[in-house]
Motif scaffolding. Sequence first.
Motif, short mmCIF file in Angstrom:
data_model
loop_
_atom_site.label_atom_id
_atom_site.label_comp_id
_atom_site.label_asym_id
_atom_site.label_seq_id
_atom_site.Cartn_x
_atom_site.Cartn_y
_atom_site.Cartn_z
N ARG A 1 80.13 45.83 32.46
CA ARG A 1 79.95 46.36 31.11
C ARG A 1 79.54 45.29 30.09
NH1 ARG A 1 85.13 49.31 29.18
NH2 ARG A 1 84.13 49.16 27.13
N LEU A 2 79.64 44.00 30.46
CA LEU A 2 79.24 42.93 29.55
C LEU A 2 77.87 42.40 29.96
CD1 LEU A 2 82.58 40.95 29.05
CD2 LEU A 2 81.61 42.78 27.64
N ILE A 3 76.90 42.58 29.08
CA ILE A 3 75.50 42.28 29.38
C ILE A 3 74.93 41.34 28.32
CG2 ILE A 3 73.19 43.27 29.64
CD1 ILE A 3 75.05 44.16 31.86
N GLN A 4 74.14 40.37 28.78
CA GLN A 4 73.43 39.45 27.88
C GLN A 4 72.00 39.33 28.36
OE1 GLN A 4 75.02 35.45 27.86
NE2 GLN A 4 74.07 34.93 25.92
N GLY A 5 71.05 39.41 27.46
CA GLY A 5 69.66 39.27 27.88
C GLY A 5 68.68 39.75 26.83
N PHE A 6 67.41 39.44 27.06
CA PHE A 6 66.36 39.79 26.10
C PHE A 6 66.23 41.29 25.89
CE2 PHE A 6 63.63 35.70 26.81
CZ PHE A 6 64.63 34.96 26.23
N LEU A 7 66.64 42.08 26.88
CA LEU A 7 66.53 43.53 26.73
C LEU A 7 67.33 44.02 25.52
CD1 LEU A 7 65.54 46.26 27.98
CD2 LEU A 7 67.75 46.33 29.20
N LEU A 8 68.47 43.41 25.29
CA LEU A 8 69.34 43.83 24.19
C LEU A 8 69.13 43.01 22.93
CD1 LEU A 8 72.65 44.42 26.18
CD2 LEU A 8 70.98 46.13 25.43
N ALA A 9 68.89 41.72 23.06
CA ALA A 9 68.68 40.87 21.88
C ALA A 9 68.24 39.48 22.32
CB ALA A 9 69.95 40.77 21.04
N ARG A 10 67.28 38.93 21.60
CA ARG A 10 66.87 37.55 21.82
C ARG A 10 67.68 36.63 20.91
NH1 ARG A 10 61.86 36.55 24.33
NH2 ARG A 10 60.89 38.45 25.13
N PRO A 11 67.82 35.37 21.29
CA PRO A 11 68.54 34.43 20.41
C PRO A 11 67.85 34.31 19.05
CG PRO A 11 68.19 33.50 22.60
CD PRO A 11 67.35 34.73 22.52
N GLU B 1 74.00 37.96 32.90
CA GLU B 1 73.10 37.36 31.91
C GLU B 1 71.66 37.42 32.39
OE1 GLU B 1 74.02 33.28 31.19
OE2 GLU B 1 74.22 32.77 33.30
N GLY B 2 70.75 37.33 31.44
CA GLY B 2 69.33 37.34 31.78
C GLY B 2 68.79 38.72 32.08
N VAL B 3 69.43 39.77 31.55
CA VAL B 3 68.98 41.14 31.80
C VAL B 3 67.75 41.43 30.94
CG1 VAL B 3 69.61 43.58 31.71
CG2 VAL B 3 71.31 41.86 32.38
N GLU B 4 66.66 41.82 31.59
CA GLU B 4 65.39 42.01 30.88
C GLU B 4 64.80 43.39 31.01
OE1 GLU B 4 62.70 38.91 32.00
OE2 GLU B 4 63.87 37.33 31.00
N THR B 5 65.28 44.21 31.95
CA THR B 5 64.69 45.54 32.14
C THR B 5 65.78 46.60 32.12
OG1 THR B 5 64.85 45.63 34.56
CG2 THR B 5 62.92 44.49 33.61
N ALA B 6 65.38 47.83 31.77
CA ALA B 6 66.32 48.94 31.78
C ALA B 6 66.82 49.22 33.19
CB ALA B 6 65.65 50.19 31.20
N GLY B 7 65.98 49.02 34.19
CA GLY B 7 66.39 49.22 35.57
C GLY B 7 67.52 48.29 35.96
N GLU B 8 67.40 47.02 35.58
CA GLU B 8 68.47 46.06 35.87
C GLU B 8 69.76 46.48 35.17
OE1 GLU B 8 65.42 42.21 36.17
OE2 GLU B 8 66.69 42.49 34.41
N LEU B 9 69.65 46.85 33.90
CA LEU B 9 70.83 47.22 33.13
C LEU B 9 71.54 48.43 33.74
CD1 LEU B 9 71.32 47.27 29.34
CD2 LEU B 9 71.87 49.32 30.63
N HIS B 10 70.79 49.47 34.09
CA HIS B 10 71.41 50.68 34.60
C HIS B 10 72.04 50.45 35.98
CE1 HIS B 10 70.19 53.06 31.25
NE2 HIS B 10 68.91 52.88 31.47
N THR B 11 71.43 49.59 36.79
CA THR B 11 72.03 49.26 38.09
C THR B 11 73.33 48.50 37.90
OG1 THR B 11 69.88 49.22 39.18
CG2 THR B 11 71.66 48.02 40.26
N LEU B 12 73.33 47.53 37.03
CA LEU B 12 74.54 46.75 36.76
C LEU B 12 75.64 47.62 36.16
CD1 LEU B 12 72.71 43.67 35.26
CD2 LEU B 12 73.99 43.66 37.40
N ARG B 13 75.24 48.53 35.30
CA ARG B 13 76.21 49.45 34.69
C ARG B 13 76.84 50.33 35.76
NH1 ARG B 13 74.60 53.43 29.63
NH2 ARG B 13 76.73 53.72 28.80
N ALA B 14 76.03 50.82 36.68
CA ALA B 14 76.55 51.67 37.76
C ALA B 14 77.49 50.90 38.67
CB ALA B 14 75.38 52.25 38.57
N MET B 15 77.31 49.59 38.75
CA MET B 15 78.19 48.75 39.58
C MET B 15 79.49 48.42 38.87
SD MET B 15 75.19 46.25 41.07
CE MET B 15 76.20 45.29 42.18
N GLY B 16 79.60 48.79 37.61
CA GLY B 16 80.84 48.57 36.87
C GLY B 16 80.83 47.39 35.94
#
Length: 256
Positions: free
Chosen positions: A231-241, A214-229
Amino acid sequence: MSEPNQQSAAGCSHCRDLPPLPFAFTMAFQPIVDIEARQVFAYEALVRGVNGEGAFDILKQVNDDNRYQFDQSCRVKAIELAARLEVSTKLSINFLPNAVYEPKSCIRATLDAAEKYQFPPEQIIFEVNESEPVGEPGHLGRIFQEYHNQGFTTAIDDFGAGHAGLNLLADFQPGIIKLDMALIRRIDTNKIRQSIVQGLLATTNELGITVVAEGVETAGELHTLRAMGIRLIQGFLLARPAIERLPEVDYSSLEG
């Protein structure tokens, strides 16, 4: 705004003769996204003021006298709005463990709301903040066990931010843990955070626990987390409440 009917949980004194809350609130919804399937896994219901006030402005009005009523009202409001918005995914509802006096009785209003608004109970996730203090040892475990018995999914929010840490996970295993944003922030450039998260993933994989970042805000964070396996992401990068509506997800950061 109408208040939920608490009379059905007979036998619990906290469920009877409850005064109305001295403040009004509503819910915003933020998606938890499965970035591999490119679809919403769940929507988290987040408390907001009716005039757009943030969660802090509402939560600072919660005290020992109204905590139970607030917790129950949040559950009902989240289910009511999710049904109105035709949420077909999981619905994640935060709860206050110290507002649950007897798990089996206190879940009654939730089940009644699900029946009233025709929202499938099996779609509900109950999540608790790791830093939420719980007075009696084992109380949270009993709550989670009862929710599991009722068919609900359970989750620990902000995992890694509280004082309990892995001790909490050793006592009981929820279906989901949500990694705190402090672990996620700048993880793409921080080897220590990467090592900590990789260790947590090894543990959760062995225990069969699903992980949300949760709290993913940058593409760099997302791609690193994705590479670590993850797949469930929450944060402003994808959608704000979004208050009383379901926001659109921006999948553009998944490219490349």
